[in-house]
Write a protein that holds these residues in place. Structure first.
Motif, PDB file in Angstrom:
ATOM      1  N   VAL A  73       0.682  -1.623   0.205  1.00  0.00           N
ATOM      2  CA  VAL A  73       0.397   0.291   0.196  1.00  0.00           C
ATOM      3  C   VAL A  73       0.491   1.024   0.185  1.00  0.00           C
ATOM      4  N   SER A  74       0.454   1.946  -0.796  1.00  0.00           N
ATOM      5  CA  SER A  74       1.062   3.499  -0.983  1.00  0.00           C
ATOM      6  C   SER A  74       0.337   4.114  -0.683  1.00  0.00           C
ATOM      7  N   PRO A  75      -0.031   5.248   0.823  1.00  0.00           N
ATOM      8  CA  PRO A  75      -1.141   5.689   1.646  1.00  0.00           C
ATOM      9  C   PRO A  75      -1.174   7.010   1.044  1.00  0.00           C
ATOM     10  N   GLY A  76      -0.525   7.080  -0.097  1.00  0.00           N
ATOM     11  CA  GLY A  76      -0.615   8.523  -0.578  1.00  0.00           C
ATOM     12  C   GLY A  76       0.650  10.164   0.210  1.00  0.00           C
ATOM     13  N   SER A  77       0.109  11.358  -0.161  1.00  0.00           N
ATOM     14  CA  SER A  77       1.027  12.162  -0.285  1.00  0.00           C
ATOM     15  C   SER A  77       0.803  12.997   1.444  1.00  0.00           C
ATOM     16  N   VAL A  78       1.507  11.981   2.813  1.00  0.00           N
ATOM     17  CA  VAL A  78       0.905  12.113   4.325  1.00  0.00           C
ATOM     18  C   VAL A  78       1.708  13.305   4.468  1.00  0.00           C
ATOM     19  N   ALA A  79       1.139  13.859   5.123  1.00  0.00           N
ATOM     20  CA  ALA A  79       2.219  14.830   6.175  1.00  0.00           C
ATOM     21  C   ALA A  79       2.626  14.086   7.182  1.00  0.00           C
ATOM     22  N   THR A  80       4.394  13.697   7.049  1.00  0.00           N
ATOM     23  CA  THR A  80       4.910  13.619   7.774  1.00  0.00           C
ATOM     24  C   THR A  80       6.508  14.200   8.165  1.00  0.00           C
ATOM     25  N   ASP A  81       6.877  14.051   9.520  1.00  0.00           N
ATOM     26  CA  ASP A  81       8.480  14.673   9.436  1.00  0.00           C
ATOM     27  C   ASP A  81       9.026  14.764   8.480  1.00  0.00           C
ATOM     28  N   GLN A  82       8.787  13.221   7.504  1.00  0.00           N
ATOM     29  CA  GLN A  82       9.755  12.892   6.313  1.00  0.00           C
ATOM     30  C   GLN A  82       9.900  13.663   5.582  1.00  0.00           C
ATOM     31  N   ASN A  83       8.481  14.076   5.615  1.00  0.00           N
ATOM     32  CA  ASN A  83       8.639  15.724   4.274  1.00  0.00           C
ATOM     33  C   ASN A  83       8.213  17.006   4.392  1.00  0.00           C
ATOM     34  N   GLY A  84       8.644  17.158   5.887  1.00  0.00           N
ATOM     35  CA  GLY A  84       8.482  18.232   6.881  1.00  0.00           C
ATOM     36  C   GLY A  84       7.015  18.564   6.774  1.00  0.00           C
ATOM     37  N   HIS A  85       6.140  17.700   7.330  1.00  0.00           N
ATOM     38  CA  HIS A  85       4.532  17.731   6.703  1.00  0.00           C
ATOM     39  C   HIS A  85       3.852  19.062   5.748  1.00  0.00           C
ATOM     40  N   ALA A  86       4.104  18.453   4.434  1.00  0.00           N
ATOM     41  CA  ALA A  86       3.957  18.832   3.596  1.00  0.00           C
ATOM     42  C   ALA A  86       3.005  18.288   3.076  1.00  0.00           C
ATOM     43  N   GLY A  87       2.308  17.254   2.953  1.00  0.00           N
ATOM     44  CA  GLY A  87       1.705  15.960   2.528  1.00  0.00           C
ATOM     45  C   GLY A  87       0.746  16.900   2.488  1.00  0.00           C
ATOM     46  N   LEU A  88       0.192  15.966   1.606  1.00  0.00           N
ATOM     47  CA  LEU A  88      -1.746  16.635   1.915  1.00  0.00           C
ATOM     48  C   LEU A  88      -2.456  16.055   2.431  1.00  0.00           C
ATOM     49  N   LEU A  89      -2.648  14.268   3.159  1.00  0.00           N
ATOM     50  CA  LEU A  89      -3.474  13.781   3.566  1.00  0.00           C
ATOM     51  C   LEU A  89      -2.785  13.882   5.088  1.00  0.00           C
ATOM     52  N   THR A  90      -3.703  13.923   6.351  1.00  0.00           N
ATOM     53  CA  THR A  90      -3.282  13.943   7.793  1.00  0.00           C
ATOM     54  C   THR A  90      -3.150  12.047   7.612  1.00  0.00           C
ATOM     55  N   THR A  91      -2.501  11.738   8.664  1.00  0.00           N
ATOM     56  CA  THR A  91      -1.846  10.648   8.830  1.00  0.00           C
ATOM     57  C   THR A  91      -3.360   9.639   9.493  1.00  0.00           C
ATOM     58  N   GLU A  92      -4.265  10.635   9.756  1.00  0.00           N
ATOM     59  CA  GLU A  92      -5.851   9.669  10.062  1.00  0.00           C
ATOM     60  C   GLU A  92      -5.552   9.349   8.691  1.00  0.00           C
ATOM     61  N   GLN A  93      -6.005  10.117   7.864  1.00  0.00           N
ATOM     62  CA  GLN A  93      -5.805   9.582   6.401  1.00  0.00           C
ATOM     63  C   GLN A  93      -5.883   8.806   5.903  1.00  0.00           C
ATOM     64  N   GLY A  94      -3.760   8.710   5.888  1.00  0.00           N
ATOM     65  CA  GLY A  94      -2.834   8.017   5.478  1.00  0.00           C
ATOM     66  C   GLY A  94      -2.672   6.219   6.061  1.00  0.00           C
ATOM     67  N   ALA A  95      -4.091   6.337   6.948  1.00  0.00           N
ATOM     68  CA  ALA A  95      -3.946   5.101   7.782  1.00  0.00           C
ATOM     69  C   ALA A  95      -5.202   4.051   7.088  1.00  0.00           C
ATOM     70  N   ARG A  96      -5.715   4.925   6.473  1.00  0.00           N
ATOM     71  CA  ARG A  96      -7.181   4.859   6.038  1.00  0.00           C
ATOM     72  C   ARG A  96      -6.774   3.200   5.018  1.00  0.00           C
ATOM     73  N   LEU A  97      -6.143   3.256   4.075  1.00  0.00           N
ATOM     74  CA  LEU A  97      -6.398   2.231   3.353  1.00  0.00           C
ATOM     75  C   LEU A  97      -5.411   1.167   3.586  1.00  0.00           C
ATOM     76  N   PRO A  98      -4.394   1.124   4.062  1.00  0.00           N
ATOM     77  CA  PRO A  98      -3.400   0.050   5.585  1.00  0.00           C
ATOM     78  C   PRO A  98      -4.402  -0.693   5.794  1.00  0.00           C
ATOM     79  N   ILE A  99      -5.146  -0.171   6.886  1.00  0.00           N
ATOM     80  CA  ILE A  99      -6.060  -0.420   7.289  1.00  0.00           C
ATOM     81  C   ILE A  99      -7.521  -0.825   6.006  1.00  0.00           C
ATOM     82  N   ARG A 100      -8.079  -0.739   5.300  1.00  0.00           N
ATOM     83  CA  ARG A 100      -8.435  -1.630   4.306  1.00  0.00           C
ATOM     84  C   ARG A 100      -8.191  -2.435   4.006  1.00  0.00           C
TER      85      ARG A 100
END
Length: 127
Positions: A73-100
Motif C-alpha cells: 500500500v502506498s497511502p498517498g502524500s501524508v504529512a509526516t516528519d519525513q516531508n516536513g509535514h507538506a503532505g496532502l493527507l493527515t496521518t488519519e487519512q493516510g492510515a485508511r487504506l492500509p487498514i482497509r
C-alpha cells in the motif's frame, strides 16, 4: 521487513484472517520510473521500495495457498516528519487504506499494490 515477516509467520498461519500489508510508494514502481524521464531519482529510497515490492509478490505467491493475503500500500502524500509535514493527507487519512487492506475479506486480492490520492479512493499501483 523480511526478518519480521518470517518471525510472525507462525502466528499468521494460526489466524483465520491473516494479512500482511507492506508500505510502499509510487517511487518504487519500475513501470512509472521507466515511463517518465523526470521521475525523482532517490536511488537508495526508490531501490528499497522496489525491493519491498518484489518481496511482497514473493510472499503473496508463497502464502496464497494458505489464504494469507499479502499486499503493498502506498497511502498517498501524508504529512509526516519525513516531508516536513507538506503532505496532502493527515496521518488519519493516510492510515485508511492500509487498514482497509489489513481487513480484507477472505478471498480478497493478494500480490497487488494500491495507492490513494487526495480523494482517499484507491487504485492499483503499477509494479
Amino acid at each position: 521487513m523480511v526478518a519480521v515477516t518470517n518471525a510472525m509467520l507462525p502466528l499468521l498461519r494460526r489466524s483465520a484472517a491473516a494479512r500482511i500489508v507492506n508500505l510502499t510508494r509510487d517511487l518504487g514502481s519500475l513501470t512509472l520510473a521507466s515511463a517518465d524521464e523526470n521521475f525523482p531519482q532517490l536511488l537508495a529510497y526508490n531501490s528499497s521500495k522496489t525491493a519491498l515490492n518484489a518481496v511482497t509478490v514473493a510472499y503473496a505467491n508463497e502464502l496464497r495457498s494458505e489464504g494469507i493475503l499479502v499486499n503493498a500500500v502506498s497511502p498517498g502524500s501524508v504529512a509526516t516528519d519525513q516531508n516536513g509535514h507538506a503532505g496532502l493527507l493527515t496521518t488519519e487519512q493516510g492510515a485508511r487504506l492500509p487498514i482497509r487492506m489489513a481487513t480484507l475479506a477472505s478471498g480478497g486480492p493478494t500480490g497487488i499494490a494500491v495507492t490513494a490520492d487526495e480523494d482517499l479512493d484507491h487504485h492499483l499501483l503499477a509494479w
